[in-house]
Scaffold this motif. Structure first.
Motif, mmCIF file in Angstrom:
data_model
loop_
_atom_site.group_PDB
_atom_site.id
_atom_site.type_symbol
_atom_site.label_atom_id
_atom_site.label_comp_id
_atom_site.label_asym_id
_atom_site.label_seq_id
_atom_site.Cartn_x
_atom_site.Cartn_y
_atom_site.Cartn_z
ATOM 1 N N ILE A 184 37.495 -38.470 90.606
ATOM 2 C CA ILE A 184 37.209 -39.759 89.980
ATOM 3 C C ILE A 184 37.531 -40.901 90.930
ATOM 4 C CG2 ILE A 184 37.966 -41.323 88.140
ATOM 5 C CD1 ILE A 184 38.194 -38.842 86.333
ATOM 6 N N LYS A 185 38.642 -40.777 91.662
ATOM 7 C CA LYS A 185 39.039 -41.830 92.601
ATOM 8 C C LYS A 185 38.103 -41.925 93.795
ATOM 9 C CE LYS A 185 43.297 -40.672 93.436
ATOM 10 N NZ LYS A 185 44.661 -40.736 94.037
ATOM 11 N N HIS A 186 37.448 -40.825 94.146
ATOM 12 C CA HIS A 186 36.636 -40.775 95.360
ATOM 13 C C HIS A 186 35.168 -40.530 95.026
ATOM 14 C CE1 HIS A 186 40.163 -40.845 97.988
ATOM 15 N NE2 HIS A 186 40.731 -40.074 97.089
ATOM 16 N N SER A 187 34.674 -41.183 93.989
ATOM 17 C CA SER A 187 33.293 -41.016 93.553
ATOM 18 C C SER A 187 32.506 -42.299 93.747
ATOM 19 C CB SER A 187 33.243 -40.626 92.072
ATOM 20 O OG SER A 187 33.879 -39.408 91.822
ATOM 21 N N LEU A 188 31.200 -42.144 93.884
ATOM 22 C CA LEU A 188 30.304 -43.281 93.714
ATOM 23 C C LEU A 188 30.351 -43.708 92.251
ATOM 24 C CD1 LEU A 188 27.134 -41.988 95.581
ATOM 25 C CD2 LEU A 188 28.553 -43.895 96.315
ATOM 26 N N VAL A 189 30.169 -45.009 91.985
ATOM 27 C CA VAL A 189 30.125 -45.506 90.616
ATOM 28 C C VAL A 189 28.814 -46.253 90.422
ATOM 29 C CG1 VAL A 189 31.205 -46.983 88.884
ATOM 30 C CG2 VAL A 189 32.636 -45.695 90.483
ATOM 31 N N LEU A 190 28.037 -45.820 89.431
ATOM 32 C CA LEU A 190 26.763 -46.462 89.122
ATOM 33 C C LEU A 190 26.878 -47.179 87.779
ATOM 34 C CD1 LEU A 190 23.740 -46.987 89.652
ATOM 35 C CD2 LEU A 190 23.269 -44.798 88.523
ATOM 36 N N GLU A 191 26.653 -48.488 87.778
ATOM 37 C CA GLU A 191 26.676 -49.274 86.547
ATOM 38 C C GLU A 191 25.255 -49.335 85.998
ATOM 39 O OE1 GLU A 191 28.398 -53.045 87.381
ATOM 40 O OE2 GLU A 191 30.381 -52.222 87.837
ATOM 41 N N HIS A 192 25.083 -48.768 84.799
ATOM 42 C CA HIS A 192 23.741 -48.664 84.213
ATOM 43 C C HIS A 192 23.081 -50.027 84.015
ATOM 44 C CE1 HIS A 192 22.668 -44.544 83.422
ATOM 45 N NE2 HIS A 192 23.881 -44.276 82.986
ATOM 46 N N ALA A 193 23.811 -50.946 83.403
ATOM 47 C CA ALA A 193 23.206 -52.221 82.994
ATOM 48 C C ALA A 193 22.718 -53.027 84.191
ATOM 49 C CB ALA A 193 24.214 -53.033 82.185
ATOM 50 N N SER A 194 23.525 -53.106 85.239
ATOM 51 C CA SER A 194 23.190 -53.933 86.392
ATOM 52 C C SER A 194 22.522 -53.165 87.517
ATOM 53 C CB SER A 194 24.464 -54.596 86.929
ATOM 54 O OG SER A 194 25.375 -53.601 87.387
ATOM 55 N N LEU A 195 22.561 -51.817 87.447
ATOM 56 C CA LEU A 195 22.066 -50.944 88.506
ATOM 57 C C LEU A 195 22.813 -51.163 89.824
ATOM 58 C CD1 LEU A 195 18.182 -50.889 87.926
ATOM 59 C CD2 LEU A 195 19.900 -49.243 87.184
ATOM 60 N N LEU A 196 24.059 -51.598 89.712
ATOM 61 C CA LEU A 196 24.892 -51.746 90.898
ATOM 62 C C LEU A 196 25.557 -50.411 91.220
ATOM 63 C CD1 LEU A 196 26.698 -55.206 90.496
ATOM 64 C CD2 LEU A 196 25.012 -54.567 92.229
ATOM 65 N N ILE B 204 25.855 -52.205 96.153
ATOM 66 C CA ILE B 204 24.457 -52.498 96.448
ATOM 67 C C ILE B 204 23.656 -52.277 95.172
ATOM 68 C CG2 ILE B 204 23.726 -50.158 97.147
ATOM 69 C CD1 ILE B 204 22.281 -51.577 99.533
ATOM 70 N N ARG B 205 22.571 -53.026 95.026
ATOM 71 C CA ARG B 205 21.755 -52.886 93.820
ATOM 72 C C ARG B 205 20.633 -51.881 94.059
ATOM 73 N NH1 ARG B 205 21.958 -56.088 89.627
ATOM 74 N NH2 ARG B 205 22.913 -57.748 90.864
ATOM 75 N N LEU B 206 20.465 -50.967 93.099
ATOM 76 C CA LEU B 206 19.383 -49.991 93.152
ATOM 77 C C LEU B 206 18.242 -50.437 92.250
ATOM 78 C CD1 LEU B 206 21.402 -46.648 92.816
ATOM 79 C CD2 LEU B 206 20.869 -47.927 94.896
ATOM 80 N N ASN B 207 17.064 -49.837 92.440
ATOM 81 C CA ASN B 207 16.009 -50.016 91.444
ATOM 82 C C ASN B 207 16.069 -48.846 90.458
ATOM 83 O OD1 ASN B 207 14.564 -47.791 92.599
ATOM 84 N ND2 ASN B 207 13.640 -49.175 94.114
ATOM 85 N N ASN B 208 15.243 -48.895 89.423
ATOM 86 C CA ASN B 208 15.288 -47.862 88.376
ATOM 87 C C ASN B 208 15.034 -46.465 88.939
ATOM 88 O OD1 ASN B 208 15.911 -49.346 86.036
ATOM 89 N ND2 ASN B 208 13.799 -50.076 85.875
ATOM 90 N N THR B 209 14.093 -46.354 89.864
ATOM 91 C CA THR B 209 13.759 -45.053 90.438
ATOM 92 C C THR B 209 14.933 -44.472 91.213
ATOM 93 O OG1 THR B 209 11.415 -45.636 90.581
ATOM 94 C CG2 THR B 209 12.175 -43.829 91.971
ATOM 95 N N GLU B 210 15.580 -45.296 92.019
ATOM 96 C CA GLU B 210 16.722 -44.830 92.821
ATOM 97 C C GLU B 210 17.885 -44.399 91.939
ATOM 98 O OE1 GLU B 210 15.714 -47.767 96.623
ATOM 99 O OE2 GLU B 210 17.068 -48.408 95.006
ATOM 100 N N ALA B 211 18.133 -45.173 90.887
ATOM 101 C CA ALA B 211 19.212 -44.811 89.958
ATOM 102 C C ALA B 211 18.888 -43.499 89.251
ATOM 103 C CB ALA B 211 19.422 -45.927 88.938
ATOM 104 N N THR B 212 17.630 -43.306 88.890
ATOM 105 C CA THR B 212 17.216 -42.078 88.219
ATOM 106 C C THR B 212 17.388 -40.871 89.133
ATOM 107 O OG1 THR B 212 15.625 -43.292 86.856
ATOM 108 C CG2 THR B 212 15.297 -40.921 87.047
ATOM 109 N N ILE B 213 17.056 -41.030 90.406
ATOM 110 C CA ILE B 213 17.228 -39.935 91.374
ATOM 111 C C ILE B 213 18.699 -39.536 91.463
ATOM 112 C CG2 ILE B 213 17.170 -39.344 93.836
ATOM 113 C CD1 ILE B 213 14.614 -41.051 94.039
ATOM 114 N N LEU B 214 19.582 -40.514 91.626
ATOM 115 C CA LEU B 214 21.013 -40.221 91.740
ATOM 116 C C LEU B 214 21.545 -39.518 90.500
ATOM 117 C CD1 LEU B 214 22.782 -43.243 93.480
ATOM 118 C CD2 LEU B 214 22.501 -40.918 94.340
ATOM 119 N N LEU B 215 21.202 -40.034 89.319
ATOM 120 C CA LEU B 215 21.703 -39.443 88.083
ATOM 121 C C LEU B 215 21.166 -38.031 87.881
ATOM 122 C CD1 LEU B 215 21.527 -42.494 85.665
ATOM 123 C CD2 LEU B 215 23.589 -41.319 86.421
ATOM 124 N N ALA B 216 19.890 -37.824 88.203
ATOM 125 C CA ALA B 216 19.296 -36.499 88.039
ATOM 126 C C ALA B 216 19.972 -35.485 88.958
ATOM 127 C CB ALA B 216 17.797 -36.559 88.321
#
Length: 230
Positions: free
Chosen positions: A130-142, A151-163
């Motif tokens: 948990i301490k050494h993870s990437l953190v993706l904020e859904h609402a802002s896509l940060l 850094i800000r992602l677009n919807n496609t990039e966020a979807t790739i990471l989550l998948a």
């Protein structure tokens, strides 16, 4: 905040074929993602950063378990190491701990004892992940890196990471990613390659390694770092 944490991934490094197979089967039956390899050389073909725990025999045919443990800990200091060995002298145990072992278990090892050792290690590992993870904020896509850069992602990039983060072994084939992304926008394999390249560039921009998303030749991609979403 939701930690996307799949079952612990365990690598059993054991050159005794029957013992390796039995150990891996036992771990899989207890809901761990376990694989077995017979020597240190085989480790170089794996995305070893994805492993949470290594169970290492000391008497390996090429590089011994002490040397292998040192090498693993140098690259991935937060990985758990259980040494499983017939060497039961005090000086052997001390050398094992000095080399980076978290737990030293003389053989023969009862399955219940090994499972208890893994459970004890897992509590520390989950906190470290948990301490050494990437953190993706859904609402802002940060996306926040492990160093705190964003850094800000677009919807496609966020979807790739989550998948990728939610997949078994954080790995998906090309067609699986295309199916997921078709819910966001129509996409082809060549489009996917471009989007993965741009996502990698963003990860590099915030301080992540260029191999944070690893290409698997003629198959797909694998995320090699943990991800938390909120």
């Amino acid at each position: 905040m939701v930690a996307i944490m799949p079952p612990l991934k365990i690598v059993v490094v054991e050159d005794h074929d029957a013992l390796r197979i039995v150990t891996v089967d036992m771990l899989q039956q207890n809901d761990y993602e376990a694989v077995g390899i017979s020597c240190a050389e085989d480790l170089d073909e794996m995305c070893s950063e994805l492993a949470d725990i290594f169970i290492i025999d000391l008497n390996l045919p090429d590089e011994d378990g002490i040397s292998l443990t040192k090498r693993i800990k140098k690259v991935s200091p937060h990985v758990g190491i259980i040494m499983a060995t017939a060497r039961d002298k005090l000086e052997d145990k001390i050398l094992g701990y000095q080399s980076g072992a978290d737990i030293y278990l003389p053989k023969p090892i009862y399955p219940a004892e090994l499972l208890a050792a893994i459970s004890a290690l897992s509590r520390r590992i989950e906190l470290e992940k948990i301490k050494h993870s990437l953190v993706l904020e859904h609402a802002s896509l940060l996306l926040k890196s492990r160093e705190g850069n964003t850094i800000r992602l677009n919807n496609t990039e966020a979807t790739i990471l989550l998948a990728l983060a939610r997949a078994k072994q954080q790995q998906l084939e090309y067609w699986q990613l295309i199916d997921v992304l078709n819910c966001v926008e129509p996409i082809s394999k060549s489009n996917l390659e471009v989007k993965i390249y741009r996502l990698r560039q963003k990860l590099i921009e915030i301080g992540e390694d260029k191999n944070a998303i690893r290409s698997i030749r003629k198959q797909g991609y694998q995320l090699c770092i943990p991800l938390i979403s909120n």
